[in-house]
Design an enzyme around this catalytic site. Structure first.
Site, PDB file in Angstrom:
ATOM      1  N   ASP A  10     -21.715  27.057  53.296  1.00 43.44           N
ATOM      2  CA  ASP A  10     -20.461  26.052  52.512  1.00 43.44           C
ATOM      3  C   ASP A  10     -20.864  24.517  52.848  1.00 43.44           C
ATOM      4  O   ASP A  10     -21.562  24.343  53.925  1.00 43.44           O
ATOM      5  CB  ASP A  10     -19.144  26.613  53.145  1.00 43.44           C
ATOM      6  CG  ASP A  10     -18.047  25.755  52.384  1.00 43.44           C
ATOM      7  OD1 ASP A  10     -18.033  25.426  51.402  1.00 43.44           O
ATOM      8  OD2 ASP A  10     -17.024  25.132  53.333  1.00 43.44           O
ATOM      9  N   ASP A  12     -18.098  21.674  51.868  1.00 42.45           N
ATOM     10  CA  ASP A  12     -16.973  20.934  52.422  1.00 42.45           C
ATOM     11  C   ASP A  12     -16.130  21.601  53.446  1.00 42.45           C
ATOM     12  O   ASP A  12     -15.737  22.796  53.489  1.00 42.45           O
ATOM     13  CB  ASP A  12     -15.933  20.773  51.230  1.00 42.45           C
ATOM     14  CG  ASP A  12     -16.660  20.005  49.892  1.00 42.45           C
ATOM     15  OD1 ASP A  12     -16.622  18.884  50.208  1.00 42.45           O
ATOM     16  OD2 ASP A  12     -16.789  20.491  49.059  1.00 42.45           O
ATOM     17  N   GLY A  53     -11.894  23.875  44.107  1.00 36.85           N
ATOM     18  CA  GLY A  53     -12.297  23.283  42.978  1.00 36.85           C
ATOM     19  C   GLY A  53     -11.503  21.885  42.454  1.00 36.85           C
ATOM     20  O   GLY A  53     -10.233  21.870  42.422  1.00 36.85           O
ATOM     21  N   LYS A  55     -11.151  20.031  39.598  1.00 35.21           N
ATOM     22  CA  LYS A  55     -10.595  20.231  38.114  1.00 35.21           C
ATOM     23  C   LYS A  55      -9.431  21.168  38.315  1.00 35.21           C
ATOM     24  O   LYS A  55      -8.200  20.836  37.987  1.00 35.21           O
ATOM     25  CB  LYS A  55     -11.456  20.673  37.292  1.00 35.21           C
ATOM     26  CG  LYS A  55     -12.672  19.630  36.993  1.00 35.21           C
ATOM     27  CD  LYS A  55     -13.375  19.959  35.867  1.00 35.21           C
ATOM     28  CE  LYS A  55     -14.129  21.223  35.917  1.00 35.21           C
ATOM     29  NZ  LYS A  55     -15.405  21.019  36.775  1.00 35.21           N
ATOM     30  N   HIS A  87     -11.837  14.164  36.761  1.00 34.94           N
ATOM     31  CA  HIS A  87     -12.606  14.541  37.828  1.00 34.94           C
ATOM     32  C   HIS A  87     -14.248  13.858  37.536  1.00 34.94           C
ATOM     33  O   HIS A  87     -14.649  13.787  38.867  1.00 34.94           O
ATOM     34  CB  HIS A  87     -12.805  16.289  37.481  1.00 34.94           C
ATOM     35  CG  HIS A  87     -13.635  16.555  38.624  1.00 34.94           C
ATOM     36  ND1 HIS A  87     -14.771  17.309  38.456  1.00 34.94           N
ATOM     37  CD2 HIS A  87     -13.227  17.090  39.882  1.00 34.94           C
ATOM     38  CE1 HIS A  87     -15.278  17.769  39.588  1.00 34.94           C
ATOM     39  NE2 HIS A  87     -14.341  17.649  40.496  1.00 34.94           N
ATOM     40  N   ALA A  89     -14.583  10.806  36.945  1.00 39.47           N
ATOM     41  CA  ALA A  89     -14.351   9.722  37.693  1.00 39.47           C
ATOM     42  C   ALA A  89     -14.145   9.802  39.252  1.00 39.47           C
ATOM     43  O   ALA A  89     -14.733   8.944  39.762  1.00 39.47           O
ATOM     44  CB  ALA A  89     -13.187   8.831  37.122  1.00 39.47           C
ATOM     45  N   THR A 127     -21.241  26.631  47.374  1.00 35.79           N
ATOM     46  CA  THR A 127     -20.113  25.653  47.601  1.00 35.79           C
ATOM     47  C   THR A 127     -19.348  25.353  46.112  1.00 35.79           C
ATOM     48  O   THR A 127     -19.933  25.998  45.186  1.00 35.79           O
ATOM     49  CB  THR A 127     -20.576  24.294  47.691  1.00 35.79           C
ATOM     50  OG1 THR A 127     -19.369  23.220  47.863  1.00 35.79           O
ATOM     51  CG2 THR A 127     -21.708  23.536  46.779  1.00 35.79           C
ATOM     52  N   THR A 128     -17.967  25.175  46.461  1.00 37.81           N
ATOM     53  CA  THR A 128     -17.220  24.810  44.982  1.00 37.81           C
ATOM     54  C   THR A 128     -17.485  23.462  44.481  1.00 37.81           C
ATOM     55  O   THR A 128     -17.042  23.470  43.502  1.00 37.81           O
ATOM     56  CB  THR A 128     -15.716  25.166  45.438  1.00 37.81           C
ATOM     57  OG1 THR A 128     -15.780  26.631  46.038  1.00 37.81           O
ATOM     58  CG2 THR A 128     -14.629  24.843  44.346  1.00 37.81           C
ATOM     59  N   ASN A 133     -22.346  15.989  44.154  1.00 31.80           N
ATOM     60  CA  ASN A 133     -21.697  15.815  45.484  1.00 31.80           C
ATOM     61  C   ASN A 133     -22.560  16.379  46.694  1.00 31.80           C
ATOM     62  O   ASN A 133     -22.707  15.679  47.635  1.00 31.80           O
ATOM     63  CB  ASN A 133     -20.372  16.556  45.630  1.00 31.80           C
ATOM     64  CG  ASN A 133     -19.376  15.712  44.388  1.00 31.80           C
ATOM     65  OD1 ASN A 133     -19.827  14.618  43.891  1.00 31.80           O
ATOM     66  ND2 ASN A 133     -18.245  16.129  44.239  1.00 31.80           N
TER      67      ASN A 133
HETATM   68  C1  XBP Z   1     -14.418  22.792  48.552  1.00 28.72           C
HETATM   69  C2  XBP Z   1     -13.465  22.545  47.446  1.00 28.72           C
HETATM   70  C3  XBP Z   1     -13.858  21.141  46.508  1.00 28.72           C
HETATM   71  C4  XBP Z   1     -13.527  19.827  46.989  1.00 28.72           C
HETATM   72  C5  XBP Z   1     -13.637  19.092  45.613  1.00 28.72           C
HETATM   73  O1  XBP Z   1     -14.188  24.143  48.897  1.00 28.72           O
HETATM   74  O2  XBP Z   1     -12.291  23.144  47.033  1.00 28.72           O
HETATM   75  O3  XBP Z   1     -12.977  21.341  45.551  1.00 28.72           O
HETATM   76  O4  XBP Z   1     -12.203  19.743  47.731  1.00 28.72           O
HETATM   77  O5  XBP Z   1     -14.904  19.199  45.080  1.00 28.72           O
HETATM   78  P1  XBP Z   1     -15.210  25.127  49.471  1.00 28.72           P
HETATM   79  P2  XBP Z   1     -15.056  18.769  43.375  1.00 28.72           P
HETATM   80  O6  XBP Z   1     -15.559  24.042  50.746  1.00 28.72           O
HETATM   81  O7  XBP Z   1     -14.285  26.174  49.872  1.00 28.72           O
HETATM   82  O8  XBP Z   1     -16.382  25.321  48.540  1.00 28.72           O
HETATM   83  O9  XBP Z   1     -13.787  17.913  43.136  1.00 28.72           O
HETATM   84  O10 XBP Z   1     -16.499  18.501  43.047  1.00 28.72           O
HETATM   85  O11 XBP Z   1     -14.627  20.055  42.620  1.00 28.72           O
HETATM   86 MG    MG Z   2     -15.195  24.768  52.863  1.00 25.22          MG
END
Ligand code: XBP
Ligand code: MG
Length: 259
Positions: A10, A12, A53, A55, A87, A89, A127-128, A133
């Site tokens: 993962d 984030d 996510g 959005k 999103h 932006a 990843t989400t 990013n």
């Molecule tokens: C990560 C997320 C992501 C970020 C934002 O979840 O939830 O949505 O917060 O990313 P995980 P975006 O670590 O479980 O994958 O704004 O690019 O969607």
């Molecule tokens: Mg995570």
């Protein structure tokens, strides 16, 4: 054969602590730029993280925390387009922050990835967040060529259902051409481990400030971070096999113990 062949990470919260000082700040910059008075505090953002996510998170915020807000236009399709623009932006702000070096990797990540590559393990990402990013984080916070360290990057809207659905880990497995039993997953959150376990993956968790209270039952091991030789991890759940920092020999033992 169930020999360990690949590690699936993962991003984030797992590779880097991106949420509080990265994504959250970028969302707020995008809201201000659009003339909206929305402010996602550190505490509110913790609640909003229930939905993965960006959005999807904006929509959840409007439904559950700001339902009186009147957006321009009003129809469902218009709202979807409006959220998508916001999103975009947010992604622009976030990737600029990464280019400025705002978010470092978590302790032990670079060392572990290098050791894994040196020992012939393949690397993947599930990843989400968006591909833009991920590549910006890898390039600016890990190494200029770090995106090429990963055979597969399964990200964001490449799948229909985001975490906790297993789709993104299943996509990573499919692109790797491996079975779940040939891989280990690395996560930081309840939604993340649900997703990895839904794809039948044995999972190692490193917690962070937003996820320390989460339910990680089913994880092979839960740690506060990956650790370094001079900065040992603390074991929160499971058997660390005598290691003080996460390393490939230990991961092979953990992987064997899963099956
Ligand atoms: C990560 C997320 C992501 C970020 C934002 O979840 O939830 O949505 O917060 O990313 P995980 P975006 O670590 O479980 O994958 O704004 O690019 O969607
Ligand atoms: Mg995570």
């Amino acid at each position: 054969m169930n020999e360990l062949k690949a590690l699936i990470f993962d991003v984030d919260g797992t590779l880097a602590d991106t949420e509080r000082d990265g994504h959250r700040v970028a969302f707020n910059l995008a809201f201000a730029e659009a003339g909206l008075d929305w402010q996602w505090s550190v505490a509110l953002y913790g609640q909003l993280l229930a939905v993965t996510g960006g959005k999807e998170r904006i929509r959840y915020y409007l439904d559950e925390f700001n339902s009186d807000y009147e957006l321009p236009g009003g129809g469902p399709e218009e709202l979807t387009r409006y959220i998508a623009r916001l999103h975009q932006a947010k992604t622009r702000h976030y990737t600029r922050m990464l280019a400025d070096g705002a978010i470092p990797m978590r302790p032990g990540v670079k060392r572990l990835l290098q050791e894994a590559r040196d020992s012939g393990l393949r690397l993947a990402i599930a990843t989400t967040t968006t591909l833009a990013n991920v590549t910006a984080l890898l390039q600016h916070s890990l190494a200029a060529d770090a995106a090429s360290w990963f055979d597969v990057i399964a990200a964001g809207d490449m799948v229909k259902a985001k975490k906790p659905a297993p789709d993104v880990f299943m996509l990573a497995l499919q692109k790797l051409g491996l079975t779940p039993r040939q891989c280990l997953a690395f996560e930081d959150s309840h939604n993340g481990i649900k997703s990895a376990m839904g794809a039948d993956l044995c999972t190692v968790v490193t917690i962070n400030a937003y996820t320390e209270g989460h339910d990680f039952s089913g994880a092979a091991l839960v740690l506060d971070h990956y650790g370094e030789p001079d900065q040992p991890f603390t074991v929160l759940q499971g058997d660390a096999m005598g290691a003080r920092f996460v390393n490939v020999d230990q991961l092979r033992q953990i992987h064997r113990s899963c099956y």
